[in-house]
Design a protein around this motif. Structure first.
Motif, PDB file in Angstrom:
ATOM      1  N   LEU A 137     -50.835  61.681  35.386  1.00 47.80           N
ATOM      2  CA  LEU A 137     -49.819  62.682  34.972  1.00 47.80           C
ATOM      3  C   LEU A 137     -48.540  62.374  35.695  1.00 47.80           C
ATOM      4  N   GLY A 138     -47.279  62.396  35.078  1.00 45.35           N
ATOM      5  CA  GLY A 138     -46.384  61.626  35.762  1.00 45.35           C
ATOM      6  C   GLY A 138     -45.829  60.485  35.656  1.00 45.35           C
ATOM      7  N   LEU A 139     -45.897  59.958  34.370  1.00 48.43           N
ATOM      8  CA  LEU A 139     -45.418  58.661  34.103  1.00 48.43           C
ATOM      9  C   LEU A 139     -44.083  58.143  34.750  1.00 48.43           C
ATOM     10  N   PRO A 140     -43.795  57.030  35.521  1.00 49.99           N
ATOM     11  CA  PRO A 140     -42.542  56.946  35.836  1.00 49.99           C
ATOM     12  C   PRO A 140     -41.622  56.532  34.652  1.00 49.99           C
ATOM     13  N   ASP A 141     -40.108  56.988  34.777  1.00 53.33           N
ATOM     14  CA  ASP A 141     -39.263  56.762  33.786  1.00 53.33           C
ATOM     15  C   ASP A 141     -39.293  55.607  33.330  1.00 53.33           C
ATOM     16  N   GLN A 142     -39.204  54.715  34.377  1.00 56.33           N
ATOM     17  CA  GLN A 142     -38.988  53.058  34.124  1.00 56.33           C
ATOM     18  C   GLN A 142     -39.937  52.334  33.274  1.00 56.33           C
ATOM     19  N   ALA A 143     -40.970  53.158  33.184  1.00 57.41           N
ATOM     20  CA  ALA A 143     -42.219  52.505  32.396  1.00 57.41           C
ATOM     21  C   ALA A 143     -41.984  52.511  31.047  1.00 57.41           C
ATOM     22  N   PHE A 144     -41.083  53.639  30.381  1.00 56.13           N
ATOM     23  CA  PHE A 144     -40.949  53.619  29.106  1.00 56.13           C
ATOM     24  C   PHE A 144     -39.836  52.703  28.425  1.00 56.13           C
ATOM     25  N   TYR A 145     -39.786  52.341  27.364  1.00 50.59           N
ATOM     26  CA  TYR A 145     -38.723  51.597  26.536  1.00 50.59           C
ATOM     27  C   TYR A 145     -37.687  53.045  26.301  1.00 50.59           C
ATOM     28  N   SER A 146     -36.419  52.646  26.470  1.00 54.49           N
ATOM     29  CA  SER A 146     -35.386  53.874  26.416  1.00 54.49           C
ATOM     30  C   SER A 146     -34.069  53.322  25.687  1.00 54.49           C
ATOM     31  N   PHE A 147     -33.299  54.338  25.517  1.00 52.19           N
ATOM     32  CA  PHE A 147     -32.024  54.011  25.030  1.00 52.19           C
ATOM     33  C   PHE A 147     -31.155  53.257  26.332  1.00 52.19           C
ATOM     34  N   ALA A 148     -31.057  52.025  26.224  1.00 55.89           N
ATOM     35  CA  ALA A 148     -30.480  51.309  27.471  1.00 55.89           C
ATOM     36  C   ALA A 148     -29.153  51.812  27.652  1.00 55.89           C
ATOM     37  N   ASP A 149     -28.106  52.348  26.649  1.00 51.59           N
ATOM     38  CA  ASP A 149     -26.847  52.837  26.916  1.00 51.59           C
ATOM     39  C   ASP A 149     -26.802  54.285  27.106  1.00 51.59           C
ATOM     40  N   ARG A 150     -27.978  55.054  27.080  1.00 44.30           N
ATOM     41  CA  ARG A 150     -28.189  56.605  27.302  1.00 44.30           C
ATOM     42  C   ARG A 150     -29.217  56.891  27.794  1.00 44.30           C
ATOM     43  N   PRO A 151     -29.491  56.358  29.100  1.00 48.18           N
ATOM     44  CA  PRO A 151     -30.767  56.532  29.919  1.00 48.18           C
ATOM     45  C   PRO A 151     -30.984  57.912  30.206  1.00 48.18           C
ATOM     46  N   GLY A 152     -29.949  58.729  30.375  1.00 52.35           N
ATOM     47  CA  GLY A 152     -29.947  59.994  30.733  1.00 52.35           C
ATOM     48  C   GLY A 152     -30.480  61.042  29.674  1.00 52.35           C
ATOM     49  N   LEU A 153     -31.013  60.489  28.406  1.00 49.91           N
ATOM     50  CA  LEU A 153     -31.517  61.384  27.285  1.00 49.91           C
ATOM     51  C   LEU A 153     -32.883  61.403  27.422  1.00 49.91           C
ATOM     52  N   MET A 154     -33.581  60.795  28.263  1.00 50.08           N
ATOM     53  CA  MET A 154     -34.914  61.113  28.481  1.00 50.08           C
ATOM     54  C   MET A 154     -35.174  62.159  29.376  1.00 50.08           C
ATOM     55  N   THR A 155     -36.533  62.933  29.091  1.00 51.49           N
ATOM     56  CA  THR A 155     -36.797  63.881  29.739  1.00 51.49           C
ATOM     57  C   THR A 155     -37.271  63.293  31.052  1.00 51.49           C
ATOM     58  N   LYS A 156     -36.757  63.600  32.475  1.00 53.24           N
ATOM     59  CA  LYS A 156     -37.206  63.080  33.562  1.00 53.24           C
ATOM     60  C   LYS A 156     -38.392  63.305  33.963  1.00 53.24           C
ATOM     61  N   ARG A 157     -39.126  62.547  34.727  1.00 51.17           N
ATOM     62  CA  ARG A 157     -40.443  62.666  34.969  1.00 51.17           C
ATOM     63  C   ARG A 157     -40.831  63.965  35.636  1.00 51.17           C
ATOM     64  N   GLU A 158     -39.807  64.422  36.553  1.00 45.67           N
ATOM     65  CA  GLU A 158     -40.154  65.713  37.294  1.00 45.67           C
ATOM     66  C   GLU A 158     -40.112  66.905  36.196  1.00 45.67           C
ATOM     67  N   ILE A 159     -39.142  66.927  35.241  1.00 45.34           N
ATOM     68  CA  ILE A 159     -38.935  68.286  34.349  1.00 45.34           C
ATOM     69  C   ILE A 159     -40.017  67.903  33.223  1.00 45.34           C
TER      70      ILE A 159
END
Length: 418
Positions: A227-249
């Protein structure tokens, strides 16, 4: 003649200057610079002002201008004096028409040219005697190219430590460029973890180049938490990293969903698929439908599903609520994004949700929070509100401070059995 000339030099010293600048230095009635800069001109016959204290140095320059009948002050500085240099302080002290600037190549220019990387779109940040907050902001925006001017506290190792502490879902190559143009010049590439115990020359600039997706190394799945995969383990929007639901949330949202085996789960506004994938890993017997309106988003979800080796996530391209029409009735619904259609989505989910089902809505704006609270203000819903304000620790030199994440409101709703 202009009384104050500011001449930029590199580590080659006077040998890198044009002949007319040598003439100015030879004619100077006073030579000003750091101890290192003045050592390049050991035989200069004029008076010397060593810049150990800027205020005292500026006062000494003014005294020379006042007392000398034909003053010619030459200030020696590094690179471009108007690029995070002493030139700005000189302009604040003396009238502009008393100053003439002769720039040399800046360390940032040289660094990017050593890397053979165009830099017209780079963001240059000085942390030399400054806060690291601007650098954190650039990382949070996913800036592609960053040059960092360091100091004895904000070293390459300290910068790497700060980056790792933020757990951002983006990756950078760290290039440390030391003693540029000097005989002991070194330009080296590092992963941030390998920088933590490294030491470098005080004369360095750090260049950060954001990884492209195809350059990412896959995480070791066996080392990831349940439980609680680290954010950096995901492929993400490189120019919009803030759009990912953060690990703690994400952890709190999953707890509020009260997941069980063999359920149908909708993840609406799935983005990178972080909630859907974490859900799929926790309850592999359930079927998760990741609904995302953008083709880029569905591509990222697909990449992340392959990366985490989950096969119970079904990717749905389309905008809710229309995209929900052909899905099986859900037991759990997570709404992470609504695209401006929150009320319509809630109306539709109410019709389709299992009688014992749960809806969790994640909200980042007050306007959407108001819409959702008004919508759920009905006797047939049992509602709980959770306001989340979290901070993460980040290193500041040898100390630690807390930096806040954006506040998030979670609404958990289930049908009233009465």
């Amino acid at each position: 003649m202009t009384p104050i000339h500011v001449i930029g030099i590199g580590l080659t010293g006077g040998s890198g200057l044009q002949s007319h600048l040598h003439m100015l230095i030879d004619q100077a009635t006073v030579l000003v610079g750091s101890e290192r800069h003045l050592q390049y001109f050991p035989s200069h016959p004029g008076k010397r002002i060593t810049l150990t204290n800027f205020a005292q140095g500026l006062e000494a320059i003014q005294q020379h201008l006042d007392q000398s009948p034909n003053p010619l002050v030459v200030v020696i500085t590094s690179g471009d004096p108007l690029f995070f240099g002493f030139g700005r302080l000189l302009l604040q002290t003396f009238a502009a028409d008393l100053l003439c600037f002769h720039p040399y190549l800046s360390s940032v220019q040289i660094a990017f040219n050593r890397l053979k990387v165009p830099w017209q779109d780079a963001e240059v940040i000085s942390v030399h005697g400054r806060s690291l907050s601007s650098l954190v902001t650039a990382w949070q925006k996913g800036v592609r190219k960053i040059a960092v001017l360091t100091d004895h506290k904000n070293t390459p190792a300290a910068i790497a430590k700060l980056f790792l502490s933020l757990n951002l879902p983006i990756h950078y190559e760290f290039w440390v460029c030391e003693n540029l143009e000097g005989s002991d010049e070194r330009v080296q590439k590092f992963e941030p973890k390998t920088l933590l115990n490294q030491q470098f020359s005080a004369l360095n600039v750090v260049v950060l180049l954001r990884y492209d997706l195809e350059k990412r190394e896959k995480s070791d799945l066996a080392s990831l938490p349940v439980l609680g995969l680290p954010d950096q383990a995901f492929y993400s929007f490189a120019d919009r990293p803030g759009l990912m639901t953060k690990r703690e949330i994400r952890i709190l949202a999953l707890a509020e969903l009260q997941l069980q085996d063999h359920q149908i789960i909708w993840d609406i506004g799935s983005g990178t698929g972080s909630v859907a994938i974490e859900t799929a890993r926790i309850v592999p017997s359930s079927q998760v439908y990741a609904v995302e309106k953008t083709a880029l988003g569905t591509q990222l979800i697909h990449q992340n599903c392959q990366h985490f080796q989950v096969n119970n996530v079904h990717i749905v391209l389309g905008e809710a609520p229309t995209a929900l029409n052909n899905l099986p009735d859900p037991h759990r619904i997570f709404i992470g994004g609504s695209g401006g259609h929150l009320q319509e989505i809630l109306n539709y989910c109410q019709m389709r949700l299992d009688l014992s089902g749960v809806i969790v809505v994640s909200l980042a704006t007050l306007e959407n929070f108001y819409i959702a609270t008004q919508w759920f203000d009905k006797p047939n819903w049992v509602v709980e509100h959770l306001q989340i304000q979290l901070s993460r620790s980040v290193p500041v030199a040898s100390m630690t401070r807390l930096t806040p994440l954006n506040p998030v409101m979670l609404i958990r709703a289930s049908r009233n059995p009465n």
